[in-house]
Scaffold this motif. Sequence first.
Motif, PDB file in Angstrom:
ATOM      1  N   PRO A   1       6.140  25.090  66.738  1.00 47.93           N
ATOM      2  CA  PRO A   1       5.818  26.518  66.879  1.00 47.93           C
ATOM      3  C   PRO A   1       4.468  26.898  66.274  1.00 47.93           C
ATOM      4  N   LEU A   2       4.063  26.248  65.175  1.00 49.96           N
ATOM      5  CA  LEU A   2       2.755  26.552  64.596  1.00 49.96           C
ATOM      6  C   LEU A   2       1.637  26.154  65.550  1.00 49.96           C
ATOM      7  N   CYS A   3       1.767  24.998  66.172  1.00 44.70           N
ATOM      8  CA  CYS A   3       0.750  24.559  67.146  1.00 44.70           C
ATOM      9  C   CYS A   3       0.711  25.490  68.352  1.00 44.70           C
ATOM     10  N   LEU A   4       1.879  25.942  68.804  1.00 48.79           N
ATOM     11  CA  LEU A   4       1.919  26.855  69.948  1.00 48.79           C
ATOM     12  C   LEU A   4       1.231  28.177  69.616  1.00 48.79           C
ATOM     13  N   GLU A   5       1.477  28.699  68.419  1.00 46.49           N
ATOM     14  CA  GLU A   5       0.817  29.941  68.011  1.00 46.49           C
ATOM     15  C   GLU A   5      -0.693  29.733  67.861  1.00 46.49           C
ATOM     16  N   LEU A   6      -1.092  28.592  67.306  1.00 49.54           N
ATOM     17  CA  LEU A   6      -2.522  28.302  67.169  1.00 49.54           C
ATOM     18  C   LEU A   6      -3.191  28.141  68.527  1.00 49.54           C
ATOM     19  N   ALA A   7      -2.473  27.606  69.499  1.00 54.90           N
ATOM     20  CA  ALA A   7      -3.028  27.478  70.843  1.00 54.90           C
ATOM     21  C   ALA A   7      -3.331  28.844  71.435  1.00 54.90           C
ATOM     22  N   VAL A   8      -2.432  29.806  71.186  1.00 53.00           N
ATOM     23  CA  VAL A   8      -2.683  31.174  71.655  1.00 53.00           C
ATOM     24  C   VAL A   8      -3.901  31.761  70.956  1.00 53.00           C
ATOM     25  N   GLU A   9      -4.027  31.514  69.645  1.00 50.27           N
ATOM     26  CA  GLU A   9      -5.177  32.007  68.880  1.00 50.27           C
ATOM     27  C   GLU A   9      -6.485  31.407  69.397  1.00 50.27           C
ATOM     28  N   CYS A  10      -6.454  30.139  69.779  1.00 50.98           N
ATOM     29  CA  CYS A  10      -7.668  29.450  70.242  1.00 50.98           C
ATOM     30  C   CYS A  10      -8.093  29.880  71.636  1.00 50.98           C
ATOM     31  N   THR A  11      -7.130  30.281  72.478  1.00 51.52           N
ATOM     32  CA  THR A  11      -7.436  30.511  73.894  1.00 51.52           C
ATOM     33  C   THR A  11      -7.272  31.974  74.316  1.00 51.52           C
ATOM     34  N   TYR A  12      -6.973  32.887  73.379  1.00 53.07           N
ATOM     35  CA  TYR A  12      -6.814  34.305  73.699  1.00 53.07           C
ATOM     36  C   TYR A  12      -8.059  34.820  74.449  1.00 53.07           C
ATOM     37  N   PRO A  13      -7.868  35.604  75.557  1.00 51.85           N
ATOM     38  CA  PRO A  13      -6.643  36.206  76.071  1.00 51.85           C
ATOM     39  C   PRO A  13      -5.981  35.423  77.206  1.00 51.85           C
ATOM     40  N   ALA A  14      -6.034  34.105  77.179  1.00 53.02           N
ATOM     41  CA  ALA A  14      -5.321  33.305  78.170  1.00 53.02           C
ATOM     42  C   ALA A  14      -3.826  33.591  78.091  1.00 53.02           C
ATOM     43  N   ALA A  15      -3.140  33.490  79.217  1.00 52.80           N
ATOM     44  CA  ALA A  15      -1.700  33.758  79.258  1.00 52.80           C
ATOM     45  C   ALA A  15      -0.960  32.778  78.364  1.00 52.80           C
ATOM     46  N   GLU A  16       0.042  33.287  77.622  1.00 54.14           N
ATOM     47  CA  GLU A  16       0.724  32.476  76.620  1.00 54.14           C
ATOM     48  C   GLU A  16       1.449  31.275  77.222  1.00 54.14           C
ATOM     49  N   ALA A  17       2.117  31.473  78.359  1.00 53.34           N
ATOM     50  CA  ALA A  17       2.871  30.364  78.949  1.00 53.34           C
ATOM     51  C   ALA A  17       1.946  29.268  79.450  1.00 53.34           C
ATOM     52  N   THR A  18       0.728  29.646  79.855  1.00 55.97           N
ATOM     53  CA  THR A  18      -0.219  28.638  80.312  1.00 55.97           C
ATOM     54  C   THR A  18      -0.716  27.788  79.150  1.00 55.97           C
ATOM     55  N   SER A  19      -1.122  28.432  78.052  1.00 57.06           N
ATOM     56  CA  SER A  19      -1.611  27.669  76.900  1.00 57.06           C
ATOM     57  C   SER A  19      -0.499  26.847  76.254  1.00 57.06           C
ATOM     58  N   SER A  20       0.682  27.445  76.057  1.00 57.82           N
ATOM     59  CA  SER A  20       1.780  26.699  75.438  1.00 57.82           C
ATOM     60  C   SER A  20       2.312  25.626  76.377  1.00 57.82           C
ATOM     61  N   GLY A  21       2.337  25.927  77.675  1.00 54.88           N
ATOM     62  CA  GLY A  21       2.806  24.934  78.637  1.00 54.88           C
ATOM     63  C   GLY A  21       1.898  23.718  78.695  1.00 54.88           C
ATOM     64  N   LEU A  22       0.591  23.969  78.694  1.00 54.97           N
ATOM     65  CA  LEU A  22      -0.361  22.855  78.678  1.00 54.97           C
ATOM     66  C   LEU A  22      -0.241  22.052  77.388  1.00 54.97           C
ATOM     67  N   LEU A  23      -0.072  22.750  76.282  1.00 59.01           N
ATOM     68  CA  LEU A  23       0.042  22.056  74.996  1.00 59.01           C
ATOM     69  C   LEU A  23       1.295  21.188  74.957  1.00 59.01           C
ATOM     70  N   LEU A  24       2.409  21.728  75.437  1.00 61.94           N
ATOM     71  CA  LEU A  24       3.652  20.964  75.460  1.00 61.94           C
ATOM     72  C   LEU A  24       3.582  19.805  76.443  1.00 61.94           C
ATOM     73  N   LEU A  25       2.688  19.926  77.423  1.00 59.16           N
ATOM     74  CA  LEU A  25       2.484  18.805  78.344  1.00 59.16           C
ATOM     75  C   LEU A  25       2.063  17.559  77.570  1.00 59.16           C
ATOM     76  N   GLY A  26       1.259  17.762  76.518  1.00 56.61           N
ATOM     77  CA  GLY A  26       0.858  16.639  75.679  1.00 56.61           C
ATOM     78  C   GLY A  26       2.059  15.967  75.045  1.00 56.61           C
ATOM     79  N   GLY A  27       3.011  16.787  74.543  1.00 54.00           N
ATOM     80  CA  GLY A  27       4.212  16.232  73.948  1.00 54.00           C
ATOM     81  C   GLY A  27       5.030  15.436  74.948  1.00 54.00           C
ATOM     82  N   GLN A  28       5.115  15.949  76.182  1.00 48.00           N
ATOM     83  CA  GLN A  28       5.892  15.251  77.207  1.00 48.00           C
ATOM     84  C   GLN A  28       5.201  13.959  77.647  1.00 48.00           C
ATOM     85  N   VAL A  29       3.870  14.016  77.820  1.00 44.03           N
ATOM     86  CA  VAL A  29       3.133  12.817  78.231  1.00 44.03           C
ATOM     87  C   VAL A  29       3.244  11.733  77.167  1.00 44.03           C
ATOM     88  N   PHE A  30       2.979  12.101  75.921  1.00 45.12           N
ATOM     89  CA  PHE A  30       3.059  11.114  74.845  1.00 45.12           C
ATOM     90  C   PHE A  30       4.496  10.674  74.601  1.00 45.12           C
TER      91      PHE A  30
END
Length: 457
Positions: free
Chosen positions: A356-385
């Motif tokens: 959850p901290l990484c997901l919140e930081l992703a929103v902070e880094c990419t604002y005003p990008a849509a939250e589901a897009t930034s968190s979804g892309l970030l979680l893609l890393g978890g799924q790939v790895f």
Amino acid sequence: MKDKDSSIEMYDTQSGCSVRIETRVYKRRWFLLAVVFILTSSNAMNWCSFTPIPDITSAYFDISITEVNLMSLVFFVAYIPFFPVGSFIVDYCGLRTAVITACIINAIGSFLAFSACFVPQKCMFPVLFTGKVFSAIAQTLLLMQPTKLAAVWFKEDERATANAIATLSNHFGVLVANVVVPIIVPHKDDIPLMLGLNSILPVTAFLMSVVGFTRSEPKVSSSQSRSIQSLNFKESFVVCIKNCQFWILFLVLGIVFGNISALIALIAEILCTFGYSDNFAGDSIATFLGTGFVGALFIGLYADKTNELEHTLKSTIGPAIFGIILFCSFATYAHYEVVLIVSMCLTGIFGLVIVPLCLELAVECTYPAAEATSSGLLLLGGQVFGTLFMIILPLLSTNVISPYNNCGGDVIVALNYRRALYFTEAANVFAFITFFAFFKSPNLRKKAEDFAVKLNN
């Protein structure tokens, strides 16, 4: 408890003018959080329903251990092609549509898995695996919901906590599966009972979602930053892939989260070679998740009160990785139960909150990008790895004749994961060094909200 109203003046970058924005916090947000928690927990229970009992599963369905692992692996793999669809549904069709759709798909997956117990032997695994695929597709929608729910329905000083609770629902389902399944299924004939019980929560979550999610977003925004229109999917995607700090989070979360997920899925196989029982493997995961819930709650509250997401993450990732390394160092030796439990405590307390901290930081880094897009892309890393770890770790293992072998006799081949766990340790050290050396959050969302407060004063 009453809904709380407030207003603030905020600068609109499109019009170049300051505008007064009304905000309201709705008491309904906690019920919506409960719906997401129950739904995601039920999906995680479907994911890990066979993880604690690989030998019994292999015997009941007459399949190999590789096919048992495949039912966990599909949850990682399915996310990769279905991520764009899931992100679009969550951000642009709305939370209500996303939650109800996930409920229906998850329920179908649960009932298919249950029905596999009542078909001819040769059809069992195809039907069971199809059910797992449906549940895996539902997970694609579920993993993106915590960040969106926290951003849409919760105020600024509640977001990290709400995100942590919603994200931990996935781990709660894993905890229940690893503790309860070995108790319910001491013998292979008990598997239908377990799968039948697994079908109850998805139906409960569906009924709650129909009642609770009458709207995707509140009529009045819950925070100042939510009052600014998010970018569309294409614009959000471009913002994310051009952001170097986002890619650092992608790499770090991918390695740590993917590694933890793979270890959870493989822990019974890793430990049984050296005499540890399925019950001990389940207890280890229960310790990891139980301590993790407590740690994540308090650390999430701390992050909300201090608004220091980056500092909080840097304070937790070190002890979490140390816990992973401690586990990997002793898991392939017999009679180290105490050390393994301590390692699980460390990893749980400081590790679960990383997501959850990484997901919140992703929103902070990419604002005003849509939250589901930034968190979804970030979680893609978890799924790939996670997929890579699930494939690589068994490949790096070696067959072994162990005097401590507790892997079900002739049903399952005893594997020594020592070399694979060395690889895991190296990957986590690399993630730790990369994060501390290169990550610096720009805090774009926080700056926008701070500017609004200054403008109002």
